[in-house]
Scaffold this active site. Structure first.
Site, PDB file in Angstrom:
ATOM      1  N   CYS A  28     -32.280  -5.196 -42.139  1.00  0.00           N
ATOM      2  CA  CYS A  28     -32.823  -4.850 -43.465  1.00  0.00           C
ATOM      3  C   CYS A  28     -34.173  -4.128 -43.338  1.00  0.00           C
ATOM      4  O   CYS A  28     -35.175  -4.754 -42.982  1.00  0.00           O
ATOM      5  CB  CYS A  28     -32.974  -6.131 -44.279  1.00  0.00           C
ATOM      6  N   CYS A  31     -36.986  -5.612 -45.495  1.00  0.00           N
ATOM      7  CA  CYS A  31     -37.491  -6.875 -44.946  1.00  0.00           C
ATOM      8  C   CYS A  31     -38.559  -6.596 -43.891  1.00  0.00           C
ATOM      9  O   CYS A  31     -39.570  -7.298 -43.821  1.00  0.00           O
ATOM     10  CB  CYS A  31     -36.357  -7.678 -44.329  1.00  0.00           C
TER      11      CYS A  31
END
Length: 109
Positions: A28, A31
């Site tokens: 991600c 993230c």
């Protein structure tokens, strides 16, 4: 931020007082953007215990808690969900701090 590896760990963690779980995944990019500021956010909000849950390892937990966008944050207190910051968009440090401030208000009610 400690990692949660299994569902049983997740259940133990959320049963504690003032726990925040960040759901993310290695792949991600959003993230990775927020991760460098998290230690400072944790330090400034030491009345919470912070944990990391890998979405791919705990997919059943994510489904149960309707976590489909990451990174996402859910606050728990003694096993009860208090507040959440769940969306498919990138999070800013200010937004995470606002989520924590709102969580404190919910806990004080």
């Amino acid at each position: 931020m400690e990692n949660i590896e299994e569902r049983t760990e997740f259940e133990d963690v959320i049963s504690q007082d003032r726990t925040v779980v960040m759901f993310s995944a290695d792949w991600c990019p959003d993230c990775r953007v927020i991760e460098p500021v998290l230690p400072e956010i944790e330090k400034e909000n030491n009345d919470f215990a912070f944990y990391h849950a890998d979405r791919d390892r705990l997919i059943d937990v994510c489904q149960e808690y309707d976590v489909f966008g990451i990174p996402s944050f859910i606050a728990f207190h003694r096993g009860i969900e208090i507040h959440r910051f769940v969306s498919k968009t990138k999070k800013t440090p200010d937004e995470v701090q606002q989520f924590l401030n709102e969580t404190k208000i919910h806990l004080d009610q």
